[in-house]
Design an enzyme around this catalytic site. Structure first.
Site, mmCIF file in Angstrom:
data_model
loop_
_atom_site.group_PDB
_atom_site.id
_atom_site.type_symbol
_atom_site.label_atom_id
_atom_site.label_comp_id
_atom_site.label_asym_id
_atom_site.label_seq_id
_atom_site.Cartn_x
_atom_site.Cartn_y
_atom_site.Cartn_z
ATOM 1 N N HIS A 83 0.878 -1.170 0.000
ATOM 2 C CA HIS A 83 0.000 0.000 0.000
ATOM 3 C C HIS A 83 0.921 1.227 0.000
ATOM 4 O O HIS A 83 2.045 1.162 0.488
ATOM 5 C CB HIS A 83 -0.797 -0.066 1.307
ATOM 6 C CG HIS A 83 -1.878 0.939 1.460
ATOM 7 N ND1 HIS A 83 -1.639 2.208 1.909
ATOM 8 C CD2 HIS A 83 -3.219 0.858 1.258
ATOM 9 C CE1 HIS A 83 -2.785 2.869 1.984
ATOM 10 N NE2 HIS A 83 -3.761 2.071 1.598
ATOM 11 N N ASP A 142 3.179 -4.675 7.937
ATOM 12 C CA ASP A 142 1.946 -3.896 7.809
ATOM 13 C C ASP A 142 0.794 -4.877 7.975
ATOM 14 O O ASP A 142 0.561 -5.723 7.105
ATOM 15 C CB ASP A 142 1.942 -3.223 6.428
ATOM 16 C CG ASP A 142 0.604 -2.587 6.087
ATOM 17 O OD1 ASP A 142 -0.381 -2.797 6.822
ATOM 18 O OD2 ASP A 142 0.542 -1.884 5.053
HETATM 19 N N1 PMP Z 1 -1.760 -0.879 4.541
HETATM 20 C C1 PMP Z 1 -2.725 -1.603 3.957
HETATM 21 C C2 PMP Z 1 -2.400 -2.972 3.434
HETATM 22 C C3 PMP Z 1 -4.005 -1.070 3.846
HETATM 23 O O1 PMP Z 1 -4.967 -1.787 3.258
HETATM 24 C C4 PMP Z 1 -4.272 0.213 4.361
HETATM 25 C C5 PMP Z 1 -5.642 0.843 4.254
HETATM 26 N N2 PMP Z 1 -6.292 0.627 3.049
HETATM 27 C C6 PMP Z 1 -3.233 0.913 4.975
HETATM 28 C C7 PMP Z 1 -1.984 0.334 5.053
HETATM 29 C C8 PMP Z 1 -3.429 2.269 5.546
HETATM 30 O O2 PMP Z 1 -4.340 2.222 6.602
HETATM 31 P P1 PMP Z 1 -4.828 3.568 7.284
HETATM 32 O O3 PMP Z 1 -5.526 4.345 6.197
HETATM 33 O O4 PMP Z 1 -5.775 3.139 8.345
HETATM 34 O O5 PMP Z 1 -3.627 4.258 7.776
#
Ligand code: PMP
Length: 391
Positions: A112, A181
């Protein structure tokens, strides 16, 4: 005996048969118990933490500090780890990336943007990224010893990385710090901290509140890490230096111990309380992993029967396109049938581009989704095709 889906649905006040919510990878709905816990805090326990020596403040502090222990135990971390409360996964990684000293980082191939961009802000380090296969162990650059491996356990586009254990077990050969993550992992499966030094996740993706997230970290690493934010609550003493004056202010600050050092300002106490309630809900009801996988399989098979639908790989999430129709148009048409899905790059644009995809539509399930909701999706998708004249 696990409870039936219809029983489970009753726990979530926002769930209704009027619409179908399939955007759980973005955020899940919250059970009443989470909402009640937070309301109760604001109705009768509200006080600032760590500051007062009066009863109410001490009670709020206790709730907040207990939440740390509950979260730590929830992920199976022993007391060599500490919990730092942050806003979300993104903030946790943004705390670590500039906070530690290192020269070489290896990133998983399915990251991400939140586990990609924070590492790229430091021009003095080298970042290697695996490709979408996540063949980290075969990566040619890995003969160079790295400092940090940062990888998602569960991609929000492709689903679970089934080789995570193997990757982490072998990582001792080439790196000294492993960050995982866990944003999509935490609601879907019991986490194990084996070979993990730093773990990041968000409360809102695990039936908990928005605005509270967690960094679980080895205490030894936290001791060496620089804080991201400075101000109240994260220092023990602050003095004007003896030679300080109006023109040349100089301050001597003694940082607080870990984890307070990383939590400058008033923390999200109600968020931590809500997170505990979400953990309790999961501990009582389970993860519904098998049910979700079966439902994904059912949905994927039904979708594959429809011509012109291309489903990406992945057992625990469904991303797809329809030939000749923009994913936003698909999502908008589904919305007309009150089926809520996400379309776009899902903050994983390099991954999708590597897979030769542009934006895609995503269906992501939670414990409260049902087979009849999937059937509604299939009917609605056939309607989309008809509307676009591509039957
Ligand atoms: N990592 C992954 C794999 C995610 O799916 C997400 C949210 N879609 C995030 C990080 C970021 O999460 P947040 O927006 O709650 O910081």
């Amino acid at each position: 005996m696990s409870r039936s889906v219809s029983e489970i649905r009753k726990d979530f006040p926002q769930i209704s048969d009027d619409f179908v919510y399939f955007d759980n990878a973005a955020t899940t709905f919250k059970p009443q118990s989470v909402i009640d816990a937070m309301t109760h805090f604001y109705e009768s326990k509200n006080a600032n933490v760590h500051r007062g020596i009066y009863d109410l403040s001490e009670e709020a502090t206790e709730l907040y500090e207990n939440a740390r222990t509950i979260v730590r135990q929830f992920v199976g971390a022993d007391d060599s780890y500490e919990v730092v409360f942050v806003r979300n996964t993104t903030e946790a990684i943004n705390l670590v990336a500039p906070g530690l000293d290192y020269k070489v980082v290896i990133l998983g191939g399915r990251e991400h943007h939140s586990n990609l961009l924070p590492w790229l802000q430091n021009e003095n380090i080298v970042v290697h990224q695996a490709d979408a296969n996540n063949d980290i162990l075969k990566h040619p650059k890995l003969s160079t010893k790295a400092d940090i491996l940062a990888i998602s356990a569960w991609s929000n586009v492709l689903g679970k990385e089934t080789r995570l254990n193997e990757i982490l077990n072998n990582s001792n050969d080439y790196c000294r710090i492993r960050l995982v993550d866990a944003a999509q992992w935490v609601a879907n499966e019991k986490i194990s901290m084996n070979n993990i030094d730093l773990l990041a996740f968000s409360g809102h993706k695990m039936y908990g509140p928005m605005g509270v997230g967690v960094l679980v970290a080895k205490k030894g690493l936290l001791e060496k890490m620089r804080p991201l934010y400075w101000g109240g609550e994260m220092v023990d003493t602050v003095h004007r230096a003896t030679n300080s004056n109006w023109h040349h202010t100089s301050i001597e600050a003694q940082m607080a111990d870990i984890p307070q050092r990383f939590e400058a300002g008033t923390p999200n106490v109600a968020g931590a309380v809500g997170l505990v309630a979400a953990i309790e809900w999961i501990q009582k009801n389970g993860y519904f992993s098998d049910e979700k996988i079966a439902l994904y399989k059912y949905a994927r098979n039904k979708m594959r029967e429809i011509p012109h639908i291309n489903v990406l790989p992945g057992n625990d999430i469904i991303c797809f396109t329809i030939d000749g129709v923009h994913p936003h148009d698909v999502a908008q048409s589904l919305n007309e049938d009150k089926i809520y899905v996400r379309s776009g790059f899902h903050c994983a644009q390099p991954l999708l581009e590597e897979l030769n995809y542009g934006p895609v539509v995503r269906v992501s399930l939670a414990c409260y989704n049902t087979k009849s909701e999937v059937d509604r999706l299939i009917i609605a998708l056939k309607k989309v095709q008809k509307k676009m004249g591509i039957e």
